[in-house]
Scaffold this active site. Structure first.
Site, PDB file in Angstrom:
ATOM      1  N   GLU A 265     -16.459   8.344  21.516  1.00 57.47           N
ATOM      2  CA  GLU A 265     -17.075   7.765  22.709  1.00 57.47           C
ATOM      3  C   GLU A 265     -16.600   6.326  22.925  1.00 57.47           C
ATOM      4  OE1 GLU A 265     -18.578  10.193  20.999  1.00 57.47           O
ATOM      5  OE2 GLU A 265     -18.646  11.436  22.796  1.00 57.47           O
TER       6      GLU A 265
ATOM      7  N   GLY B 122       0.842  -1.211   0.000  1.00 48.44           N
ATOM      8  CA  GLY B 122       0.000   0.000   0.000  1.00 48.44           C
ATOM      9  C   GLY B 122       0.867   1.248   0.000  1.00 48.44           C
TER      10      GLY B 122
ATOM     11  N   ARG C 205       1.019  -5.019  -5.192  1.00 44.00           N
ATOM     12  CA  ARG C 205       1.140  -6.198  -4.321  1.00 44.00           C
ATOM     13  C   ARG C 205       1.423  -7.364  -5.272  1.00 44.00           C
ATOM     14  NH1 ARG C 205      -0.527  -4.250   0.569  1.00 44.00           N
ATOM     15  NH2 ARG C 205      -2.264  -2.780   0.584  1.00 44.00           N
TER      16      ARG C 205
ATOM     17  N   ALA D 157      15.179  11.392  -1.041  1.00 46.37           N
ATOM     18  CA  ALA D 157      16.358  11.333  -0.159  1.00 46.37           C
ATOM     19  C   ALA D 157      17.270  10.165  -0.548  1.00 46.37           C
ATOM     20  CB  ALA D 157      15.902  11.192   1.300  1.00 46.37           C
ATOM     21  N   VAL D 158      16.681   9.040  -0.888  1.00 45.36           N
ATOM     22  CA  VAL D 158      17.497   7.878  -1.289  1.00 45.36           C
ATOM     23  C   VAL D 158      18.304   8.228  -2.546  1.00 45.36           C
ATOM     24  CG1 VAL D 158      17.383   5.528  -2.247  1.00 45.36           C
ATOM     25  CG2 VAL D 158      15.970   6.131  -0.259  1.00 45.36           C
TER      26      VAL D 158
ATOM     27  N   ASP E 216       2.679  -0.582  12.085  1.00 46.58           N
ATOM     28  CA  ASP E 216       2.650  -1.888  12.746  1.00 46.58           C
ATOM     29  C   ASP E 216       3.969  -2.647  12.640  1.00 46.58           C
ATOM     30  OD1 ASP E 216       2.547  -2.275  10.039  1.00 46.58           O
ATOM     31  OD2 ASP E 216       0.896  -3.707  10.062  1.00 46.58           O
TER      32      ASP E 216
ATOM     33  N   THR F 262       4.226   2.570   5.625  1.00 40.95           N
ATOM     34  CA  THR F 262       2.851   2.046   5.683  1.00 40.95           C
ATOM     35  C   THR F 262       2.040   2.909   6.636  1.00 40.95           C
ATOM     36  OG1 THR F 262       1.445   0.244   6.530  1.00 40.95           O
ATOM     37  CG2 THR F 262       3.668   0.318   7.389  1.00 40.95           C
TER      38      THR F 262
ATOM     39  N   SER G  89     -24.355  13.618  20.712  1.00 40.86           N
ATOM     40  CA  SER G  89     -23.980  12.733  19.601  1.00 40.86           C
ATOM     41  C   SER G  89     -22.952  11.743  20.124  1.00 40.86           C
ATOM     42  CB  SER G  89     -23.338  13.548  18.484  1.00 40.86           C
ATOM     43  OG  SER G  89     -22.148  14.148  18.955  1.00 40.86           O
TER      44      SER G  89
ATOM     45  N   GLY H 104       5.683  -2.038   3.859  1.00 41.43           N
ATOM     46  CA  GLY H 104       5.257  -2.541   5.168  1.00 41.43           C
ATOM     47  C   GLY H 104       5.647  -3.990   5.376  1.00 41.43           C
ATOM     48  N   ASP H 105       4.849  -4.703   6.186  1.00 40.23           N
ATOM     49  CA  ASP H 105       5.267  -6.053   6.579  1.00 40.23           C
ATOM     50  C   ASP H 105       5.346  -7.033   5.407  1.00 40.23           C
ATOM     51  OD1 ASP H 105       2.519  -5.975   6.355  1.00 40.23           O
ATOM     52  OD2 ASP H 105       2.112  -6.954   8.268  1.00 40.23           O
TER      53      ASP H 105
ATOM     54  N   LYS I 225     -24.829  13.201  26.645  1.00 38.63           N
ATOM     55  CA  LYS I 225     -24.092  13.319  25.376  1.00 38.63           C
ATOM     56  C   LYS I 225     -25.109  13.413  24.253  1.00 38.63           C
ATOM     57  CE  LYS I 225     -19.729  10.970  26.405  1.00 38.63           C
ATOM     58  NZ  LYS I 225     -18.618  11.683  25.766  1.00 38.63           N
TER      59      LYS I 225
ATOM     60  N   GLN J 216      -7.939   7.710   3.133  1.00 33.55           N
ATOM     61  CA  GLN J 216      -6.969   7.768   4.231  1.00 33.55           C
ATOM     62  C   GLN J 216      -5.523   7.617   3.759  1.00 33.55           C
ATOM     63  OE1 GLN J 216      -8.643   5.256   7.777  1.00 33.55           O
ATOM     64  NE2 GLN J 216      -9.688   4.604   5.935  1.00 33.55           N
TER      65      GLN J 216
ATOM     66  N   ARG K  35      -5.397  -2.464   8.741  1.00 33.89           N
ATOM     67  CA  ARG K  35      -5.312  -3.930   8.652  1.00 33.89           C
ATOM     68  C   ARG K  35      -5.443  -4.537  10.048  1.00 33.89           C
ATOM     69  NH1 ARG K  35      -3.766  -6.764   4.108  1.00 33.89           N
ATOM     70  NH2 ARG K  35      -2.697  -4.999   3.213  1.00 33.89           N
TER      71      ARG K  35
ATOM     72  N   ASP L 148      -0.148   1.855   8.454  1.00 36.89           N
ATOM     73  CA  ASP L 148      -0.648   1.020   9.555  1.00 36.89           C
ATOM     74  C   ASP L 148       0.150   1.150  10.864  1.00 36.89           C
ATOM     75  OD1 ASP L 148      -2.475   0.155   7.692  1.00 36.89           O
ATOM     76  OD2 ASP L 148      -1.422  -1.718   7.254  1.00 36.89           O
TER      77      ASP L 148
ATOM     78  N   HIS M 114     -10.101   4.410   1.165  1.00 38.99           N
ATOM     79  CA  HIS M 114      -8.781   4.757   0.638  1.00 38.99           C
ATOM     80  C   HIS M 114      -8.441   6.243   0.674  1.00 38.99           C
ATOM     81  CE1 HIS M 114      -9.030   0.602  -0.639  1.00 38.99           C
ATOM     82  NE2 HIS M 114      -7.738   0.641  -0.765  1.00 38.99           N
TER      83      HIS M 114
HETATM   84  O1  F6P Z   1      -1.447  -1.575   4.555  1.00 42.36           O
HETATM   85  C1  F6P Z   1      -2.069  -0.382   4.210  1.00 42.36           C
HETATM   86  C2  F6P Z   1      -3.538  -0.610   3.968  1.00 42.36           C
HETATM   87  O2  F6P Z   1      -4.111   0.631   3.618  1.00 42.36           O
HETATM   88  C3  F6P Z   1      -4.298  -1.239   5.128  1.00 42.36           C
HETATM   89  O3  F6P Z   1      -4.617  -0.327   6.136  1.00 42.36           O
HETATM   90  C4  F6P Z   1      -5.484  -1.818   4.414  1.00 42.36           C
HETATM   91  O4  F6P Z   1      -5.989  -2.928   5.118  1.00 42.36           O
HETATM   92  C5  F6P Z   1      -4.910  -2.246   3.088  1.00 42.36           C
HETATM   93  O5  F6P Z   1      -3.723  -1.503   2.906  1.00 42.36           O
HETATM   94  C6  F6P Z   1      -5.822  -2.057   1.912  1.00 42.36           C
HETATM   95  O6  F6P Z   1      -5.175  -2.572   0.799  1.00 42.36           O
HETATM   96  P1  F6P Z   1      -5.652  -2.360  -0.696  1.00 42.36           P
HETATM   97  O7  F6P Z   1      -5.418  -0.935  -1.041  1.00 42.36           O
HETATM   98  O8  F6P Z   1      -4.810  -3.279  -1.486  1.00 42.36           O
HETATM   99  O9  F6P Z   1      -7.080  -2.695  -0.692  1.00 42.36           O
END
Ligand code: F6P
Length: 328
Positions: free
Chosen positions: A192, A14, A75, A25-26, A134, A130, A220, A105-106, A218, A259, A176, A132, A257
Site C-alpha cells: 500500500e 556483504g 569488511r 566463472a573467473v 546501487d 551486492t 490489510s 559493492g561500493d 482495504k 535477505q 543501505r 543493494d 539478513h
Molecule cells: O550491502 C549489503 C547489505 O546487506 C546492506 O543492504 C545492509 O545495509 C548491509 O549490507 C548490512 O551489513 P552487515 O551484514 O555488515 O550488517
C-alpha cells in the site's frame, strides 16, 4: 598495456547470492586462458593476512547453487590505511600476482580504486556483487534478483496473515542507502506504501493514504520501509502512524539478513557467470580500473570511478510513478 599471467580473486563486503557462480566463472575462464589463479579468503583482510590459496577447476565444483561465498568475505578497515594497502601489495607481488578481480559493492570498489591508483602495476577489475543494486554501469548487481525474490516470498507470507487479521504491517527491507529492493518488492507484492530514501514521503501523507485505503475497503495493508528511509526507522514510523490510524492492529517485521542468503536465482547464476567470464577477458585484453556490468543485456565496461558515482544512479521513474497508482 598490462599483460597478465596470474590473477587473484576475492569477494568483499556483504555477501550476495551469485558470488559463487561468479567465482567459478573467473577461475575456469582464467585457467582456460592459461592463467594461474589464486583465491583470497575474506576479501581485503586475506590480502593483508596473506590468506590465499591456489585454485584449479575442481576448486569450484558444485558451487553454483550455494548462497554466500566459498572465498568468505569481510569488511576490512585496515585496507583503508596506507600501511594495510602496502602489506596487501607486497603479498601480491611476492606471489607474482599481476591482476586482481574484486567482487563486491561500493565499499569494495572504493578500496579497489584507491589500491589501483597507488599500485597501477596490478591490474584491477571489479564485478558488481551486492544485493543493494546501487552501482552505475550495470542495470543489475549480483544478488539483487535473488534477494528481491526472497523478500517477495517473505512479504507474500506476511500478507496472508495480515489479511486474515485485518492488520497493518510495516516491513523493513535491506538496501543501505538504496530503495531498489523496496521498490521492486513493493510493486511485486502490492504494498500500500513504499518508503524509500530516494523519494521523500511525509508521515502525514502516509497516514492519509492508509486512511483512504481503509475507506476504499482495504482489509490489510503493507508498508515497505527501505532501511535507508529518512523518516527515523521502522519502529518509530509505526509508532507515529499508530497514534492516528486506529482501525488497524499494527505489527512490525524486520526481514534482516535472511535477505542475503539462499540459493541464487537462475538470473543471478547466469549474471555471475557472464560477469566473471567478461572480467577475466577484459583483464586479458589489458583493461584495468574498470567494472564489468550488464546493460540492455550487453556486457559493458565502466570505470570504477564512474561506477561509484551516486549522482548518476537513479531508480526507474516509471516504477516510482507506478507504485503509487497501482496500490490505490
Ligand atoms: O550491502 C549489503 C547489505 O546487506 C546492506 O543492504 C545492509 O545495509 C548491509 O549490507 C548490512 O551489513 P552487515 O551484514 O555488515 O550488517
Amino acid at each position: 598495456m598490462h599483460k597478465i599471467s596470474k590473477l587473484a580473486v576475492l569477494t568483499s563486503g556483504g555477501d550476495a547470492p551469485g558470488m559463487n557462480p561468479c567465482i567459478r566463472a573467473v577461475v575456469r575462464t582464467a585457467i582456460y586462458n592459461k592463467l594461474e589463479v589464486v583465491g583470497v579468503r575474506q576479501g581485503y583482510k586475506g590480502l593483508i593476512e596473506n590468506d590465499m590459496y591456489d585454485m584449479e577447476p575442481r576448486s569450484v565444483s558444485n558451487i553454483l547453487s550455494f548462497g554466500g561465498t566459498i572465498l568468505k568475505t569481510a569488511r576490512c578497515l585496515e585496507f583503508r590505511t596506507d600501511e594495510g594497502m602496502e602489506t596487501a601489495y607486497q603479498n601480491l607481488k611476492a606471489k607474482g600476482i599481476d591482476a586482481l578481480v574484486v567482487i563486491g559493492g561500493d565499499g569494495t570498489f572504493t578500496g579497489a580504486l584507491r589500491f589501483s591508483r597507488k599500485y597501477p602495476d596490478i591490474a584491477v577489475m571489479g564485478i558488481p556483487g551486492t544485493i543493494d543494486n546501487d552501482l552505475c554501469g550495470t542495470t543489475y548487481t549480483l544478488g539483487f534478483d535473488t534477494a528481491t525474490n526472497t523478500v517477495i516470498e517473505a512479504i507474500d507470507k506476511i500478507r496472508d496473515t495480515a489479511d486474515a487479521h485485518d492488520r497493518l504491517f510495516f516491513i523493513e527491507v535491506m538496501g543501505r542507502d538504496s530503495g531498489a529492493i523496496a521498490l521492486r518488492a513493493g510493486i511485486s507484492c502490492g504494498a500500500e506504501a513504499i518508503l524509500l530514501p530516494e523519494k521523500e514521503t511525509a508521515i502525514s501523507e502516509l497516514i492519509d493514504a492508509l486512511k483512504t485505503g481503509h475507506l476504499n475497503k482495504k482489509s490489510s495493508s503493507i508498508v515497505i520501509v527501505a532501511e535507508g528511509d529518512k523518516n527515523g526507522g521502522v519502529y518509530d514510523i509505526a509508532k507515529r502512524v499508530e497514534q492516528e490510524v486506529k482501525h488497524y492492529d499494527i505489527k512490525v517485521t524486520i526481514l534482516g539478513h535472511l535477505q542475503r542468503g539462499g540459493s541464487p536465482s537462475s538470473f543471478d547464476r547466469i549474471l555471475g557467470s557472464r560477469l566473471g567470464f567478461a572480467a577475466v577477458n577484459a583483464l586479458i585484453a589489458g583493461e584495468t580500473q574498470k567494472m564489468v556490468g550488464l546493460e540492455a543485456n550487453h556486457i559493458l565496461l565502466t570505470s570504477l570511478e564512474k561506477a561509484l558515482n551516486q549522482q548518476e544512479f537513479r531508480l526507474e521513474s516509471d516504477l516510482l510513478q507506478m507504485a503509487d497508482i497501482l496500490s490505490i
